[in-house]
Design a protein around this motif. Structure first.
Motif, PDB file in Angstrom:
ATOM      1  N   ASN A  51     -36.766  45.872   3.918  1.00  0.00           N
ATOM      2  CA  ASN A  51     -37.257  44.604   3.057  1.00  0.00           C
ATOM      3  C   ASN A  51     -37.008  42.861   3.766  1.00  0.00           C
ATOM      4  O   ASN A  51     -37.745  42.217   3.722  1.00  0.00           O
ATOM      5  CB  ASN A  51     -37.621  44.769   1.441  1.00  0.00           C
ATOM      6  N   SER A  52     -35.257  43.150   3.294  1.00  0.00           N
ATOM      7  CA  SER A  52     -34.975  41.675   4.144  1.00  0.00           C
ATOM      8  C   SER A  52     -35.382  41.208   5.697  1.00  0.00           C
ATOM      9  O   SER A  52     -35.629  40.641   5.761  1.00  0.00           O
ATOM     10  CB  SER A  52     -33.636  41.660   3.691  1.00  0.00           C
ATOM     11  N   GLY A 111     -40.699  41.223   2.995  1.00  0.00           N
ATOM     12  CA  GLY A 111     -40.942  41.954   2.215  1.00  0.00           C
ATOM     13  C   GLY A 111     -42.722  42.132   2.399  1.00  0.00           C
ATOM     14  O   GLY A 111     -42.956  42.612   1.768  1.00  0.00           O
ATOM     15  N   GLY A 119     -44.615  47.198   3.991  1.00  0.00           N
ATOM     16  CA  GLY A 119     -43.827  48.224   3.358  1.00  0.00           C
ATOM     17  C   GLY A 119     -43.301  48.880   4.314  1.00  0.00           C
ATOM     18  O   GLY A 119     -44.284  49.450   5.958  1.00  0.00           O
TER      19      GLY A 119
END
Ligand code: GLU
Length: 851
Positions: A241-242, A246, A249
């Motif tokens: 995510n980082s 984000g 997915g």
């Protein structure tokens, strides 16, 4: 340490599975990579490419690992260097089939893109459904993903709309899948009544970028590769995510990509640790072929390919996707999926599927500790919001003509109208079969709009085979009536469970033979009577021989002894003999004889009982076998399958068969002898015999069958109607309908009477008894008159000569009334007088045994 290159072949780490790359480009790119010496390949993405490249991998002995080319037909036998590092779609198809069978649907429509991966997946789904007695009724095939257009999709979906099944499995790539849903939404196919399943393509896109998914897919069920929750997985997701801010997915294929890289890295390490070297040799075969633009000569064989392959297959590690290990057949251990239900804003998980225990609402890893349990009672999923926002499970099918009334063919019967009858020339029908049908459809959880269409000319019963043919030919949507479930009909239509038994029976005329006055003689044949009589005498004589020297009761004058023999032997018939037997031999003979008499007596009683109480057949027909041999004409009901059955199965010549149209015709044909017997189904015959008492069923039912309602093949309505009929049978309603229409009448009432015996059957006996009484009295009269005459002469009283006839009658009556002893003593006195008077009269009337 040797430098080593691990080729990551066409894998997008973000892996919006599956990317769509034309196979030719894929292939050219891959062979280009192989020109540089390669020890392993991760990829390709698509199964189509995998089918081609695997041949090359085989040739160059380079292990090829793919976590997206999951076509179940990529066989390890054909492609030993190709390894699927995520569960093959075989398991995905088993899961879909399990879910469909879990909800009780039987028919499925599939929509798929015409490429190796999707086509083969659907083929496997068909096999899996067949194992669960379900089937694919229509395959809507779309052009491959890159070329599919909205028009292609619309054309196919319009066909799907015409299908009976409302359960649709969509197995495609992302572009096609989303396009199908868009068009389906516009065609109203995302409304209640429809059931949509998708394979992992939809969950992948929902995980990767849910904004791509419009709200149109609410209610869809989808599968997603299951990866157990773990700290490593959570950390990795956070890192991802980082990294991606984000924006993208992570879906399970991303995790499998990561694990696959580790898998090959570990295998290479193991390979080197085992002291193997990386070396390549020229492939002479490829050199000879000459690759042209493909530059095949540049390709070389990896010498350690076999060892590296075996190192990969020995993988035993814990990855982001959970424990990773290969079974001997190269499938991954414990394949499992999440079952998700797409909602308006997102989705929710309604359960899991694992190859270990099937459907469950607890995560598969919790089940692995317990023994596997795939029993149907152990299959669970949480509730689903179906398309249209309903939580009621859709029926899964619709009436084929899209909501129009079902056309139900009913026979226009002429005879036996209690079963089906047209009401006074109208289109209204009623009768036993109609009532059963109406009671059954009332039990269905949905309305069945229908109209009855009469079939037949109204002059004679129609051909029931033709009626059934018309269901198969789609002229009728069903046929309701007294339709027997027989083999050649079940070949073309589906019947419900039978609602009444209807085996074939033989009916023949009977007459009551117990009416004969000499019926009591019939238990034995004349010979039997003669032998029995002779044996009575023989035994009497034998016992006399054995007894008379030592037993006073067997002694006396010859006349008396003859009487004793006769009396003794015949009284044994009733065990009423008074004479004692004293000799051992005599007793032995007697005891055996008494046993014989006992058996004869009981046999006589039993036989006479049956003769007097059971109606006897007046024709020689005792059942179907004697009917076949008799060569006599046989009646059958017009339109019935019985005709074909007798010709084809029993080989009875058609010329012997006479068609009869009504119970009245049956009766007259049987009475006049036009037919020796009638062969028809039990329910008709029960009705016939309830009104016609001179006939009876001969022998047993010789076929077992029943009546059912006919529906087109694979009709789900037939299944639901069967359930409804069983319910009717279990709750007693079926019997009530039966009693209402088919309760027995006239003959049954006279049943009690017919069990009574009439004087007619016995007057022969009374006659014999009466005649013997009269004869005995006459003989007695003869002797007593003679005695009286003598007595009067002896008395020779002068006064008597002139006495009146009334005085003489009175004297006679007084004489007849006198006790024998007195008259005998008088006679004795008289005799003495006679002797004294010169012995003129020597007759001794008192000694007369008869009197
Ligand atoms: N139940 C018979 C059949 O299914 C038909 C009887 C009739 O012809 O009326 O063939």
């Amino acid at each position: 340490m040797m430098s080593m290159q691990i080729q990551l072949f066409l894998v997008d780490a973000n892996c919006l599975y599956p990317c769509t790359i034309p196979i030719s480009v894929d292939f050219l790119a891959s062979s280009a990579f192989m020109e540089t010496d390669t020890v392993a390949i991760i990829g390709p993405q698509s199964s189509g490419t995998a089918h081609i490249l695997s041949h090359l991998a085989n040739e160059l002995q380079v292990p090829m690992l793919s976590f997206t080319a999951l076509d179940p037909m990529l066989s390890p036998l054909q492609y030993p260097y190709f390894i699927q590092t995520a569960p093959s779609d075989l398991f995905q198809m088993i899961a879909v089939a399990d879910i469909i069978s879990f909800y009780g649907w039987r028919e499925v429509v599939t929509i798929y893109s015409d490429d190796d991966h999707n086509r083969n997946g659907v083929t496997v789904l068909g096999d899996q459904l067949a194992e669960r007695l379900c089937k694919i009724t229509y395959k809507a095939v779309l052009p491959p993903d890159p070329t599919v257009t909205e028009n292609d999709v619309r054309a196919e979906l319009e066909k799907v709309q015409q299908m009976e099944s409302r359960v649709i499995v969509l197995h495609a790539y992302t572009k096609t899948g989303l396009l199908v849903f868009n068009v389906a939404k516009r065609l109203g196919m995302m409304e209640s009544g429809y059931v949509w399943f998708t394979t992992t393509w939809l969950s992948s896109i929902l995980d990767s970028n849910s904004s791509l998914v419009a709200t149109s897919i609410q209610g869809v069920l989808a599968l997603r590769l299951h990866t157990p929750d773990s700290k490593r997985k959570a950390d990795f997701s956070a890192r991802w995510n980082s990294l991606s801010n984000g924006t993208i997915g992570l879906n399970p294929y991303g995790l499998y990509a990561y694990d696959t890289v580790w898998m090959i890295a570990r295998a290479v390490k193991m390979f080197l640790d085992q002291g193997n070297n990386v070396s390549f040799s020229n492939d002479t075969k490829l050199n000879n072929v000459g690759g042209g633009a493909l530059n095949l000569e540049a390709l070389s064989i990896f010498d350690g390919g076999k060892q590296l392959l075996s190192s990969v297959l020995q993988t035993n590690m814990n990855g982001l996707t959970g424990p990773i290990k290969f079974n001997p057949d190269r499938s991954l251990v414990h394949p499992s999926y999440d079952v998700i239900n797409v909602l308006e804003n997102g989705y929710r998980q309604i359960g899991y599927w694992s190859n270990y225990s099937g459907l469950s609402i607890v995560p598969p890893e919790e089940l692995y500790a317990k023994p596997p349990n795939r029993s149907s009672s152990n299959q669970h999923l949480n509730s689903v919001i179906w398309p249209g926002g309903t939580s009621n499970k859709p029926r899964g099918w619709v009436f084929p003509n899209n909501g129009k009334q079902l056309r139900i063919g009913v026979p226009r019967r002429v005879g036996y109208r209690d079963f089906v009858e047209q009401v006074n020339g109208t289109d209204i029908v009623h009768g036993y079969c109609i009532d059963v049908f109406l009671a059954a459809i009332k039990l269905l959880p949905y309305a069945v709009p229908h109209k009855f269409v009469l079939f037949g000319n109204g002059h004679e019963n129609p051909s029931y085979n033709e009626l059934v043919n018309m269901v198969a030919a789609d002229v009728f949507d069903a046929a309701v009536g007294d339709i027997a479930i027989v083999t050649n009909r079940t070949k073309i239509v589906d019947f419900t469970q039978p609602y009444i038994e209807s085996g074939l029976v033989v009916v023949a005329p009977v007459r009551n033979m117990n009416s004969s006055p000499w019926a009591f003689l019939r238990p034995f044949t004349p010979l039997m009577w003669a032998v029995t009589g002779v044996f009575f005498l023989i035994v009497g004589v034998v016992v006399w021989i054995l007894e008379h020297r030592i037993n006073d009761e067997f002694r006396g004058s010859p006349r008396k002894q003859v009487m004793t023999i006769l009396w003794f032997s015949f009284s044994t018939m009733f065990f009423a003999h008074r004479e004692n037997t004293v000799s051992t031999l005599g007793r032995m003979v007697l005891i055996i004889w008494l046993f014989v008499v006992l058996i004869i007596n009981s046999s006589y009683t039993a036989s006479l009982t049956s003769i007097l109480t059971v109606q006897q057949l007046s024709s020689p027909i005792r059942g179907i076998d004697s009917l076949i041999i008799s060569n006599s004409p046989i009646g059958f009901q017009v339109g019935s399958f019985a005709e074909n059955y007798m010709v084809e199965e029993l080989n009875i010549p058609k010329s012997r068969l006479i068609k009869l149209g009504s119970p009245e015709e049956y009766a007259s044909a049987l009475e006049t002898g036009r037919v020796a017997a009638v062969v028809d189904e039990q329910p008709y015959i029960d009705l016939f015999l309830s009104n016609h008492c001179k006939f009876s069923i001969r022998g047993q039912e010789f076929t077992k069958s029943g009546w059912g309602f006919a529906f087109p093949r694979d009709s789900p309505l037939a299944v639901d109607m069967s359930t409804a009929l069983l319910t009717l049978s279990e709750n007693g309603e079926l019997q009530k309908i039966h009693n209402r229409w088919l309760s027995k009448r006239a003959c049954q009432n006279s049943g009690a009477e017919s069990d009574q015996l009439h004087l007619q059957s016995f007057w022969g006996l009374f006659l014999i008894c009466g005649v013997s009484c009269v004869i005995a009295l006459l003989i007695y009269l003869f002797f007593i008159l003679r005695k009286f005459k003598r007595h009067s002469q002896q008395a020779s009283e002068p006064s008597s000569h002139g006495s009146s006839s009334s005085a003489r009658l009175q004297t006679f009556l007084t004489f007849a009334d006198m006790k024998e002893d007195k008259s005998r003593s008088k006679s004795k006195r008289k005799r003495n007088n006679d002797l004294m008077n010169g012995g003129r009269n020597s007759n001794l009337p008192g000694m007369d045994p008869i009197c």
